[in-house]
Design an enzyme around this catalytic site. Structure first.
Site, PDB file in Angstrom:
ATOM      1  N   GLY A 125      37.073  45.328-126.585  1.00 61.00           N
ATOM      2  CA  GLY A 125      37.641  44.027-126.935  1.00 61.00           C
ATOM      3  C   GLY A 125      36.634  42.907-126.716  1.00 61.00           C
ATOM      4  O   GLY A 125      36.498  42.001-127.554  1.00 61.00           O
ATOM      5  N   ILE A 158      37.060  51.876-117.548  1.00 62.76           N
ATOM      6  CA  ILE A 158      37.487  53.172-117.007  1.00 62.76           C
ATOM      7  C   ILE A 158      37.852  54.116-118.149  1.00 62.76           C
ATOM      8  O   ILE A 158      37.769  55.319-118.014  1.00 62.76           O
ATOM      9  CB  ILE A 158      38.677  53.043-116.026  1.00 62.76           C
ATOM     10  CG1 ILE A 158      39.937  52.507-116.726  1.00 62.76           C
ATOM     11  CG2 ILE A 158      38.310  52.208-114.821  1.00 62.76           C
ATOM     12  CD1 ILE A 158      41.216  52.724-115.903  1.00 62.76           C
ATOM     13  N   ASP A 159      38.261  53.545-119.299  1.00 62.28           N
ATOM     14  CA  ASP A 159      38.751  54.370-120.416  1.00 62.28           C
ATOM     15  C   ASP A 159      37.647  55.183-121.092  1.00 62.28           C
ATOM     16  O   ASP A 159      37.933  56.158-121.775  1.00 62.28           O
ATOM     17  CB  ASP A 159      39.404  53.478-121.486  1.00 62.28           C
ATOM     18  CG  ASP A 159      40.488  52.577-120.920  1.00 62.28           C
ATOM     19  OD1 ASP A 159      41.050  52.923-119.871  1.00 62.28           O
ATOM     20  OD2 ASP A 159      40.764  51.528-121.524  1.00 62.28           O
ATOM     21  N   ARG A 194      57.956  72.120-107.351  1.00 61.26           N
ATOM     22  CA  ARG A 194      58.353  71.140-108.360  1.00 61.26           C
ATOM     23  C   ARG A 194      57.362  71.063-109.515  1.00 61.26           C
ATOM     24  O   ARG A 194      56.204  71.445-109.379  1.00 61.26           O
ATOM     25  CB  ARG A 194      58.416  69.741-107.737  1.00 61.26           C
ATOM     26  CG  ARG A 194      59.686  69.475-107.010  1.00 61.26           C
ATOM     27  CD  ARG A 194      59.634  68.097-106.378  1.00 61.26           C
ATOM     28  NE  ARG A 194      60.911  67.773-105.755  1.00 61.26           N
ATOM     29  CZ  ARG A 194      61.055  66.872-104.804  1.00 61.26           C
ATOM     30  NH1 ARG A 194      60.012  66.210-104.343  1.00 61.26           N
ATOM     31  NH2 ARG A 194      62.249  66.621-104.309  1.00 61.26           N
ATOM     32  N   GLY A 202      43.990  54.826-119.841  1.00 58.95           N
ATOM     33  CA  GLY A 202      43.022  55.261-120.862  1.00 58.95           C
ATOM     34  C   GLY A 202      43.207  54.582-122.193  1.00 58.95           C
ATOM     35  O   GLY A 202      42.473  54.834-123.145  1.00 58.95           O
ATOM     36  N   ARG A 305      41.794  51.757-111.160  1.00 59.76           N
ATOM     37  CA  ARG A 305      40.737  50.775-111.458  1.00 59.76           C
ATOM     38  C   ARG A 305      39.998  50.364-110.189  1.00 59.76           C
ATOM     39  O   ARG A 305      38.961  49.694-110.257  1.00 59.76           O
ATOM     40  CB  ARG A 305      41.340  49.549-112.136  1.00 59.76           C
ATOM     41  CG  ARG A 305      41.746  49.801-113.575  1.00 59.76           C
ATOM     42  CD  ARG A 305      41.075  48.837-114.530  1.00 59.76           C
ATOM     43  NE  ARG A 305      41.480  47.477-114.330  1.00 59.76           N
ATOM     44  CZ  ARG A 305      42.488  46.878-114.985  1.00 59.76           C
ATOM     45  NH1 ARG A 305      43.173  47.544-115.886  1.00 59.76           N
ATOM     46  NH2 ARG A 305      42.777  45.626-114.764  1.00 59.76           N
TER      47      ARG A 305
HETATM   48  O1  F6P Z   1      41.236  49.096-120.386  1.00 64.23           O
HETATM   49  C1  F6P Z   1      41.441  49.363-119.068  1.00 64.23           C
HETATM   50  C2  F6P Z   1      42.904  49.502-118.767  1.00 64.23           C
HETATM   51  O2  F6P Z   1      43.035  49.820-117.399  1.00 64.23           O
HETATM   52  C3  F6P Z   1      43.655  50.512-119.636  1.00 64.23           C
HETATM   53  O3  F6P Z   1      43.438  51.835-119.249  1.00 64.23           O
HETATM   54  C4  F6P Z   1      45.076  50.035-119.472  1.00 64.23           C
HETATM   55  O4  F6P Z   1      45.852  50.382-120.592  1.00 64.23           O
HETATM   56  C5  F6P Z   1      44.931  48.546-119.374  1.00 64.23           C
HETATM   57  O5  F6P Z   1      43.587  48.287-118.994  1.00 64.23           O
HETATM   58  C6  F6P Z   1      45.857  47.890-118.403  1.00 64.23           C
HETATM   59  O6  F6P Z   1      45.769  46.506-118.569  1.00 64.23           O
HETATM   60  P1  F6P Z   1      46.239  45.439-117.507  1.00 64.23           P
HETATM   61  O7  F6P Z   1      45.282  45.470-116.357  1.00 64.23           O
HETATM   62  O8  F6P Z   1      46.170  44.136-118.235  1.00 64.23           O
HETATM   63  O9  F6P Z   1      47.620  45.809-117.092  1.00 64.23           O
END
Ligand code: F6P
Length: 379
Positions: A125, A158-159, A194, A202, A305
């Site tokens: 982005g 991280i993705d 379980r 991701g 994260r």
């Molecule tokens: O792009 C990194 C990420 O952690 C994605 O894996 C996740 O979908 C998104 O950001 C979560 O976004 P936010 O921190 O705005 O909730």
């Protein structure tokens, strides 16, 4: 519209972090600062809260020196420069001047700060935004009217979905955190016979789910790149449950659709952003209807994260940071730094913008998952 400036001496470069945080960002900023100041005697300005620091007036910056970027920058998570995931135009407070266009605001800030180049540490982005700024600059430039916006981009997420790079900063540490979490879940699943469904992040790519699932000995892995069938999944899990193992782990990536083909999303936070969430809970309920075991779910969420950068991310951060400064020194701009087969390289931003790297369904990791008898869907 723009004002001209003289090239300042020593050269000044900017650095900003944009998008979601991850481990290794501070180490990257530190590497840029140390190399730029110690090798080239340049000045380094840190922009705070991503692009926002360039849009808002007064500009939000801090002076970066080797003393500021001390050893703690190598080993800490998050980003001391702060970051920003929103691309809303800010409210300017510079005596009434408003910018109808945030790209113009960026170019103006670039000139006002006397920058010769800026390093943007971000994900897909943030790179799309950078490409847009570059297009704006090219469309509006008049010869000699203002200085060129020179930039270098460093992938972090991280993705691990930035195109054309084997790795982005933060992915390896996130994997470690996720694997450790699933290891913990394995023990409680085993203790209570379980089935545990673990939802991981991701976005639109399944890299985290696939690698972490394989590394933690999961029994099923669902990723957005591969369709699945809920009855086949349930049959596989029931089979595992009836074996001496008597428990099972299902790892699911957040953007996987429900068995009905619905994308699970939630609107959360002040900005009312829509995010993926809820597939783990949905899937656990659907599995419960089909297997004889007790089923629970857990979402690892933003925990993945965090964490101190692992050594792989620290080294990658230093490699990316040094390469970025070297490119600036060679006046090679508009480049995104990548690592391909273990080697540093760089490609033009236009190739990376507006594209993401998803899991290769014919790739090695999918083959490994299948070979280990992990259910991974219809592939
Ligand atoms: O792009 C990194 C990420 O952690 C994605 O894996 C996740 O979908 C998104 O950001 C979560 O976004 P936010 O921190 O705005 O909730």
């Amino acid at each position: 519209m723009f004002f001209k400036r003289e090239i300042s001496t020593p050269k000044t470069i900017g650095v900003l972090v944009s998008g979601g945080d991850c481990a290794g960002l501070n180490a990257t900023v530190r590497a840029i600062t140390h190399h730029a100041t110690k090798t080239f005697n340049w000045r380094v300005v840190g922009i705070q809260r991503g692009y926002w620091g360039m849009w808002v007036r007064p500009l939000q910056t801090i002076e970066l020196t080797p003393d500021v970027c001390d050893h703690q920058w190598v080993s800490s998570g998050g980003t001391f420069l702060r970051s920003n995931k929103n691309c809303h135009p800010p409210t300017f407070a510079d005596g009434g001047k408003t910018y109808p266009n945030i790209d113009e605001a960026f170019c103006n800030a670039y000139n006002a700060l006397g920058l010769s180049a800026i390093v943007v540490i971000g994900g897909d982005g943030s790179f799309n935004k950078l490409n847009q700024i570059h297009d704006f600059y090219n469309k509006t430039k008049k010869k000699g009217d203002h200085n060129e916006v020179n930039f270098i981009a460093i992938p972090k997420t991280i993705d691990n979905d930035v195109a054309y790079t084997d790795l982005a900063i933060g992915h390896e540490t996130a994997l470690d955190v996720v694997v450790e979490a699933i290891d913990n879940v394995q023990f409680t699943a085993e203790s209570h016979d379980r089935v545990m469904v673990v939802e991981v992040m991701g976005r639109d790519a399944g890299h985290i789910a696939l690698k972490a699932g394989v590394a933690s000995g999961a029994d099923a892995i669902l990723i957005p790149e591969i369709p699945y069938n809920i009855d086949d999944l349930a049959k596989h899990i029931e089979h595992v449950y009836q074996s001496p193992q008597r428990h099972a782990i299902v790892v699911v990536a957040e953007s996987v659709k429900t068995p009905d083909g619905e994308t699970m999303r939630g609107t959360i936070g002040e900005e009312e952003q829509t995010r993926y969430r809820g597939i783990g809970e949905n899937l656990a309920a659907r599995l419960k209807e089909r297997v004889s075991a007790d089923v629970r779910f857990v979402s690892i969420g933003h925990v993945q994260r965090g964490g101190r950068p692992r050594i792989k991310d620290r080294l990658l951060a230093n490699r990316f940071g040094v390469h970025a400064v070297d490119l600036i020194a060679k006046k090679q701009f508009s480049r995104v730094i990548v690592v391909v087969n273990g080697k540093m390289a760089d490609i033009h931003i236009s190739e990376v913008a507006n594209t993401i790297q998803r899991v290769d369904v014919n790739g090695e990791m999918v083959h490994i998952a299948k070979s280990l008898g992990i259910y991974i869907g219809n592939v």
